[in-house]
Design a protein around this motif. Structure first.
Motif, PDB file in Angstrom:
ATOM      1  N   UNK A   1      27.291  -7.867  -3.996  1.00  0.00           N
ATOM      2  CA  UNK A   1      26.689  -6.718  -4.650  1.00  0.00           C
ATOM      3  C   UNK A   1      27.735  -5.956  -5.441  1.00  0.00           C
ATOM      4  N   UNK A   2      27.360  -4.789  -5.934  1.00  0.00           N
ATOM      5  CA  UNK A   2      28.268  -3.994  -6.750  1.00  0.00           C
ATOM      6  C   UNK A   2      27.973  -2.516  -6.584  1.00  0.00           C
ATOM      7  N   UNK A   3      28.988  -1.696  -6.882  1.00  0.00           N
ATOM      8  CA  UNK A   3      28.795  -0.262  -7.009  1.00  0.00           C
ATOM      9  C   UNK A   3      29.477   0.155  -8.305  1.00  0.00           C
ATOM     10  N   UNK A   4      29.056   1.293  -8.851  1.00  0.00           N
ATOM     11  CA  UNK A   4      29.654   1.750 -10.102  1.00  0.00           C
ATOM     12  C   UNK A   4      30.617   2.895  -9.856  1.00  0.00           C
ATOM     13  N   UNK A   5      31.618   2.993 -10.746  1.00  0.00           N
ATOM     14  CA  UNK A   5      32.395   4.220 -10.801  1.00  0.00           C
ATOM     15  C   UNK A   5      32.245   4.774 -12.204  1.00  0.00           C
ATOM     16  N   UNK A   6      32.305   6.072 -12.317  1.00  0.00           N
ATOM     17  CA  UNK A   6      32.129   6.699 -13.623  1.00  0.00           C
ATOM     18  C   UNK A   6      33.433   7.382 -13.991  1.00  0.00           C
ATOM     19  N   UNK A   7      33.970   7.017 -15.147  1.00  0.00           N
ATOM     20  CA  UNK A   7      35.224   7.611 -15.613  1.00  0.00           C
ATOM     21  C   UNK A   7      34.966   8.121 -17.022  1.00  0.00           C
ATOM     22  N   UNK A   8      34.793   9.401 -17.175  1.00  0.00           N
ATOM     23  CA  UNK A   8      34.473   9.954 -18.481  1.00  0.00           C
ATOM     24  C   UNK A   8      33.220   9.298 -19.018  1.00  0.00           C
ATOM     25  N   UNK A   9      33.367   8.641 -20.185  1.00  0.00           N
ATOM     26  CA  UNK A   9      32.211   7.994 -20.810  1.00  0.00           C
ATOM     27  C   UNK A   9      31.972   6.593 -20.234  1.00  0.00           C
ATOM     28  N   UNK A  10      32.950   6.097 -19.472  1.00  0.00           N
ATOM     29  CA  UNK A  10      32.848   4.712 -19.005  1.00  0.00           C
ATOM     30  C   UNK A  10      32.092   4.613 -17.696  1.00  0.00           C
ATOM     31  N   UNK A  11      31.298   3.558 -17.613  1.00  0.00           N
ATOM     32  CA  UNK A  11      30.650   3.228 -16.350  1.00  0.00           C
ATOM     33  C   UNK A  11      31.159   1.830 -16.009  1.00  0.00           C
ATOM     34  N   UNK A  12      31.867   1.730 -14.886  1.00  0.00           N
ATOM     35  CA  UNK A  12      32.507   0.468 -14.540  1.00  0.00           C
ATOM     36  C   UNK A  12      31.945  -0.034 -13.220  1.00  0.00           C
ATOM     37  N   UNK A  13      31.566  -1.317 -13.215  1.00  0.00           N
ATOM     38  CA  UNK A  13      30.957  -1.911 -12.024  1.00  0.00           C
ATOM     39  C   UNK A  13      32.044  -2.574 -11.193  1.00  0.00           C
ATOM     40  N   UNK A  14      32.060  -2.271  -9.891  1.00  0.00           N
ATOM     41  CA  UNK A  14      33.011  -2.896  -8.971  1.00  0.00           C
ATOM     42  C   UNK A  14      32.217  -3.895  -8.125  1.00  0.00           C
ATOM     43  N   UNK A  15      32.542  -5.175  -8.285  1.00  0.00           N
ATOM     44  CA  UNK A  15      31.785  -6.228  -7.597  1.00  0.00           C
ATOM     45  C   UNK A  15      32.525  -6.695  -6.352  1.00  0.00           C
ATOM     46  N   UNK A  16      31.769  -7.036  -5.321  1.00  0.00           N
ATOM     47  CA  UNK A  16      32.347  -7.631  -4.111  1.00  0.00           C
ATOM     48  C   UNK A  16      31.637  -8.959  -3.860  1.00  0.00           C
ATOM     49  N   UNK A  17      32.420 -10.041  -3.759  1.00  0.00           N
ATOM     50  CA  UNK A  17      31.809 -11.358  -3.569  1.00  0.00           C
ATOM     51  C   UNK A  17      31.580 -11.608  -2.079  1.00  0.00           C
ATOM     52  N   UNK A  18      30.937 -12.723  -1.793  1.00  0.00           N
ATOM     53  CA  UNK A  18      30.698 -13.125  -0.403  1.00  0.00           C
ATOM     54  C   UNK A  18      32.020 -13.224   0.346  1.00  0.00           C
ATOM     55  N   UNK A  19      33.078 -13.614  -0.369  1.00  0.00           N
ATOM     56  CA  UNK A  19      34.379 -13.795   0.280  1.00  0.00           C
ATOM     57  C   UNK A  19      35.239 -12.540   0.181  1.00  0.00           C
ATOM     58  N   UNK A  20      34.620 -11.411  -0.150  1.00  0.00           N
ATOM     59  CA  UNK A  20      35.322 -10.126  -0.192  1.00  0.00           C
ATOM     60  C   UNK A  20      36.347 -10.010  -1.307  1.00  0.00           C
ATOM     61  N   UNK A  21      36.204 -10.782  -2.370  1.00  0.00           N
ATOM     62  CA  UNK A  21      37.053 -10.543  -3.523  1.00  0.00           C
ATOM     63  C   UNK A  21      36.431  -9.432  -4.351  1.00  0.00           C
ATOM     64  N   UNK A  22      37.291  -8.633  -4.992  1.00  0.00           N
ATOM     65  CA  UNK A  22      36.790  -7.533  -5.812  1.00  0.00           C
ATOM     66  C   UNK A  22      37.063  -7.803  -7.286  1.00  0.00           C
ATOM     67  N   UNK A  23      36.128  -7.406  -8.134  1.00  0.00           N
ATOM     68  CA  UNK A  23      36.294  -7.510  -9.567  1.00  0.00           C
ATOM     69  C   UNK A  23      35.728  -6.251 -10.223  1.00  0.00           C
ATOM     70  N   UNK A  24      36.276  -5.901 -11.386  1.00  0.00           N
ATOM     71  CA  UNK A  24      35.756  -4.728 -12.091  1.00  0.00           C
ATOM     72  C   UNK A  24      35.421  -5.109 -13.525  1.00  0.00           C
ATOM     73  N   UNK A  25      34.217  -4.765 -13.961  1.00  0.00           N
ATOM     74  CA  UNK A  25      33.760  -5.032 -15.317  1.00  0.00           C
ATOM     75  C   UNK A  25      33.113  -3.771 -15.874  1.00  0.00           C
ATOM     76  N   UNK A  26      33.241  -3.588 -17.202  1.00  0.00           N
ATOM     77  CA  UNK A  26      32.439  -2.563 -17.859  1.00  0.00           C
ATOM     78  C   UNK A  26      30.986  -2.869 -17.499  1.00  0.00           C
ATOM     79  N   UNK A  27      30.192  -1.843 -17.185  1.00  0.00           N
ATOM     80  CA  UNK A  27      28.831  -2.101 -16.715  1.00  0.00           C
ATOM     81  C   UNK A  27      27.883  -2.365 -17.880  1.00  0.00           C
ATOM     82  N   UNK A  28      28.299  -3.289 -18.771  1.00  0.00           N
ATOM     83  CA  UNK A  28      27.485  -3.563 -19.955  1.00  0.00           C
ATOM     84  C   UNK A  28      27.523  -5.046 -20.255  1.00  0.00           C
ATOM     85  N   UNK A  29      26.358  -5.661 -20.298  1.00  0.00           N
ATOM     86  CA  UNK A  29      26.281  -7.067 -20.683  1.00  0.00           C
ATOM     87  C   UNK A  29      26.620  -7.176 -22.169  1.00  0.00           C
ATOM     88  N   UNK A  30      27.389  -8.215 -22.584  1.00  0.00           N
ATOM     89  CA  UNK A  30      27.715  -8.350 -24.006  1.00  0.00           C
ATOM     90  C   UNK A  30      26.466  -8.611 -24.867  1.00  0.00           C
TER      91      UNK A  30
END
Lengths: 110, 815
Positions: A21-50
């Motif tokens: 799953x994922x949770x978002x963080x909000x930094x000014x104008x940016x909304x960034x998604x923090x993802x956690x995989x089944x194996x507990x790896x973390x990734x961060x992406x801009x919360x916008x599909x290209x």
């Protein structure tokens, strides 16, 4: 308040983010998604599909990718690149875990 | 004069370090060891066999008194060091010994982590680290009773198996959803849990210990967060270890989680090294023996003025429980550019997964068959290029070299009487014979005529290979459309096998049906989740992370990432009170668009996700519940005004619609279901293009099904005529349940009915009262778990995390 050390800031705990799953963080104008995989790896992406700016944080997480909830584009969590025949990419950021604490690197956010 | 080396601690790591040091130069140092334990050195890895009774203490001694004496090493037993004076370069122990050093090695190991819950100091709460612990456990075990092991990691599981072997009843409590989650992926964790259950050890995952309850100062029970109380006579805490670095810290050496060392294994004091489990190197602490040995070798060299560097370790884990074979090494998480090779053999209980990157193995999980573990680990450590043997890599070392194996050739070589299908006792010649004799060309036909692969389905691959052999190019295995790239099975097969093999979790399905990926994909996971919810309504725990966002947050996502919501208006009726409440909510939350839908409801669009729970709270106060406008489930029952107002109405169509909707909302279906009830054949509610429709007539109710008015347009089929409202309900409910049990995920009723035949539906629902009643009862049973208003649940705090950002940061803060 969030603790600040260098450009890495504390944004919460690993247990706050559901596995596959994922949770978002909000930094000014940016909304960034923090993802956690089944194996507990973390990734961060801009919360916008290209494709049409769909909120990737709302998608289904699988095999190191997330499927956008709007039109099923599949985006790599690590590189932000669209997979398969689709072309485009989403901004990636650095996130890491120290113990149970999730840290986010602010230096790339402008 | 010889330099003086003092070692604090006498575990396995300093033991290895001494061997390396003495082998290189036995004359360099005068060596003194301070050991807190009253013993010589023994192999801690072998504590588990001691606990289970398979070995004795004497069997596991690695360095006895004689060994130290022969090498002129002074060993102070039962002498914990209390202080290090770095200025004068001396150490002193609690029992009054003092000793000076030129070089010091701190190897204080680690302490078990004691979870901070009330009652953790009661008699009978034990840890599992050294021989003293094992002796205490064996002593308690003599009286039998129930042991609870807290922690489902390597140590906890070995303790559990040992206590079971000593004759105790054992329960393992584990905080995470799967066992050994740090070393295993979910699939292997699931198999491990099964294996422990088979050993008679009960496993509770997601179990958070709340308190340990005592009686007269001794352990009596463990109470969990959910209120469950588990009586016991012993509690073993095996939740983890923390490096023991108090001594180092007290003399001013830099510590973090452990004693900090640089690559040459020196602490912040260049004359003091740290070794073993007390060490933190580049952010990593290690609890397995292989890395500790690597550190030992580096220190031994540097004590002799060498320049060895320690660069961290890749670790491999093997569980030492008799009868369970498990091996894991390296990194097995998903990620960009990583590929996986998965081999599952359901009947043999085997699961193997290799994670490959750039043609190199970077991780391996083996379950059931681990003989190739060290070989894979070796390839991993050497970063060997595996591209040449990729096709057969997963089969292990024995399959390498020579010609690549052709699976067809292997099947062709089987004798005619070789058994292919174990369930139904079908041999090879029967299958090939029937294929030729009857001109069979599809798997389903072969199943129908030979029964091969018609039960558990694990021989499907073999049967298909036989068909290829017999038919050559005439056999097209793609005739069955697989569910997704993760499996070759189609939806029908998966549904049949979930029932036949009583599979009740997603990992269970993936293992038993030999999924080709470890965690599935966005196509199969939602489908499997539905099938399991449908088949085991009381037992299966819905996996929300396998649901599409709309069903996860109970609202409909819009193109800009906002949501729309539709409250239920039973049968399409509303009131001034409801409309006022909606108007107030629209104003309060500045909802930009309000729209009347095709299903006679009111849709509010453009709501920010964060606002959803507050919006629902306000709507809830007015009596609204979720309208499930997002659900693969019953959406709406559209009605006309019927005999209440209409001069043509023949029955109370509004009342019937409300009744159907109130009875049937809640349970998930393969795809959305829309219904309508019209009060006369003029059909103002447009019932003849719905999934299920009712047309009221003077003599009763005509039930329709399988209409469509979307991508396809199709008028309904008539199911039949019934006389009473009760009968309408029974028939519609039974029809819906039949669809729930047979439909493919995302397949609407009109497609399902066409696939299985309209007459088949009529026969089962109209003509077979017994079947109809059974379908009806299964639906009612499912409703017991499904008729909970999801909006109210979320207003009450469920899934709070879904609606709040994790953090809001001020960009300036870091600058």
């Amino acid at each position: 308040m969030n603790a600040v050390s260098g450009t890495w800031v504390e944004i919460g705990h690993l247990s706050d983010i559901p596995r596959q799953g994922a949770r978002c963080i909000i930094i000014g104008e940016h909304r960034i998604a923090i993802f956690r995989t089944q194996e507990d790896e973390l990734f961060a992406l801009e919360d916008k599909c290209p494709h049409k700016k769909g909120p990737l944080s709302q998608g289904i997480v699988h095999d190191g990718c997330v499927t956008c909830p709007l039109h099923n584009w599949v985006i790599s969590l690590k590189t932000g690149e669209a997979q398969g025949a689709d072309e485009g990419s989403t901004e990636t950021y650095s996130v890491k875990c120290k113990g149970d604490v999730v840290l986010f690197d602010l230096s790339c956010v402008r | 004069m010889k330099k003086k080396l003092v070692i604090v601690g006498n575990g396995m790591a300093p033991g290895r370090m001494l061997e390396d040091l003495l082998e290189a130069d036995s004359e360099a140092y005068d060596i003194t060891i301070f050991n807190a334990e009253p013993r010589v050195n023994y192999n801690r890895l072998m504590l588990s066999p001691v606990l289970s009774g398979e070995k004795q203490y004497a069997d596991i001694i690695t360095h006895d008194d004689e060994w130290y004496a022969e090498r002129n090493i002074t060993l102070h037993k039962a002498s914990p060091v209390s202080a290090i004076d770095r200025g004068n370069k001396t150490v002193s122990s609690t029992n009054g010994l003092q000793c000076s050093y030129d070089k010091l090695v701190i190897a204080t190991g680690s302490n078990p982590f004691i979870i901070p819950v009330p009652g953790n100091d009661l008699n009978g709460v034990l840890t599992y680290r050294d021989l003293d612990d094992v002796e205490k456990m064996i002593e308690v075990a003599q009286t039998g009773g129930h042991a609870i092991v807290i922690g489902g990691g390597l140590l906890g599981l070995e303790a559990a198996a040992g206590l079971k072997a000593q004759g105790m009843d054992v329960t393992v409590l584990h905080l995470m959803p799967t066992l050994m989650e740090r070393q295993l992926d979910t699939a292997a964790g699931y198999l491990l849990e099964q294996a422990f259950e088979d050993l008679g050890i009960s496993v509770k995952t997601k179990a958070n210990t709340h308190e340990i309850l005592g009686e007269n100062g001794s352990v009596a029970a463990v109470k969990l967060d959910d209120g469950t109380e588990l009586p016991c006579t012993m509690v073993v805490m095996a939740v983890g270890i923390k490096p023991s670095c108090d001594l180092a810290q007290s003399c001013g050496i830099a510590v973090n989680r452990g004693v900090l060392v640089s690559d040459d294994m020196r602490t912040s004091d260049p004359d003091i090294f740290a070794l073993g489990e007390c060490v933190e190197h580049q952010g990593q602490c290690y609890g397995l023996v292989a890395p500790l040995y690597e550190m030992a070798t580096v220190i031994a060299d540097n004590l002799l003025d060498g320049t060895s560097q320690y660069s961290g370790s890749v670790t491999a884990t093997k569980l030492k429980v008799t009868g369970i074979d498990l091996y894991s090494a390296g990194d097995f998480s998903d990620g960009e550019g990583r590929e996986e090779i998965v081999l599952r053999d359901a009947s043999g209980g085997v699961y193997k997964r290799l994670v490959i990157k750039d043609n190199k193995i970077i991780g391996a999980v083996l379950y059931g068959e681990t003989a190739d573990g060290p070989w894979f680990f070796d390839l991993l450590k050497k970063q060997a290029d595996i591209s040449q043997m990729r096709e057969t890599l997963i089969f292990g070392q024995a399959y390498q070299g020579g010609e690549p194996l052709d699976p067809l050739a292997a099947v062709a070589a089987l004798p005619d009487d070789a058994e292919i299908c174990g369930c139904n006792g079908v041999c090879k010649s029967k299958i090939t014979g029937k294929i030729t004799e009857l001109g069979l060309t599809s798997l389903d036909e072969v199943r129908a005529h030979t029964k091969a692969s018609a039960s558990c389905g694990t021989c499907t691959g073999l049967v298909e290979q036989l068909m290829s052999l017999t038919l050559g190019e005439r056999y097209n295995p793609d005739a069955v459309v697989p569910m997704c790239g993760c499996t070759d099975l189609g939806h029908s097969d998966v549904r049949r096998l979930i029932q036949a093999k009583k599979l009740k979790t997603i990992p269970a399905v993936m293992q038993a049906l030999e999924w080709k990926t470890s965690n599935g994909c966005a196509k199969c996971r939602p489908a499997l989740n539905y099938y399991l919810v449908c088949d085991w309504p009381d037992e299966y725990a819905d996996d929300y992370q396998s649901r599409f966002i709309n069903e996860r947050v109970h609202a409909n996502i819009q193109k800009d990432g906002t949501y729309s919501i539709v409250p239920r208006m039973w049968g399409g009726q509303t009131s001034s009170k409801e409309l006022r409440a909606i108007a107030d909510v629209v104003d309060k939350f500045q909802i930009p668009t309000v729209k009347v839908t095709g299903g006679q409801r009111i849709d509010m669009l453009g709501i920010k996700k964060e606002d959803l729970p507050a919006v629902w709270a306000d709507l809830g106060k007015a009596g609204f519940v979720s309208g499930h406008a997002y659900a693969k489930g019953l959406r709406t029952v559209k009605t006309c005004v019927g005999t209440d107002w209409c001069r043509f109405g023949t029955q109370d169509s509004t009342g019937l619609g409300v009744r159907i909707e109130k009875f049937m909302w809640g349970s998930w279906t393969p795809a959305k279901v829309k219904m309508a009830v019209s009060g006369c054949p003029r059909n103002c509610a447009e019932a003849t293009c719905k999934d299920v429709g009712v047309i009221c007539v003077d003599s009763g109710f005509e039930i329709h099904f399988a209409g469509a008015a979307g991508l396809d347009i199709k008028g309904t089929e008539v199911l039949g005529l019934v006389k009473t409202e009760d009968e309408v309900l029974e028939h519609i409910v039974a029809l819906t349940q039949m669809y729930r049990e047979q439909g493919h995920y995302l397949e609407r009723i009109y497609k399902w009915a066409k696939r299985i035949g309209y007459d088949e539906v009529r026969t089962q629902i109209m003509d077979n009262a017994e079947k109809r009643q059974a379908y009806y009862e299964r639906f009612v049973f499912s409703q017991k778990f499904a008729q909970v208003d999801p909006w109210n649940e979320r207003v009450s705090g469920k899934d709070k995390h879904e609606f709040q950002p994790l953090a809001k940061l001020n960009l300036e803060a870091a600058e």
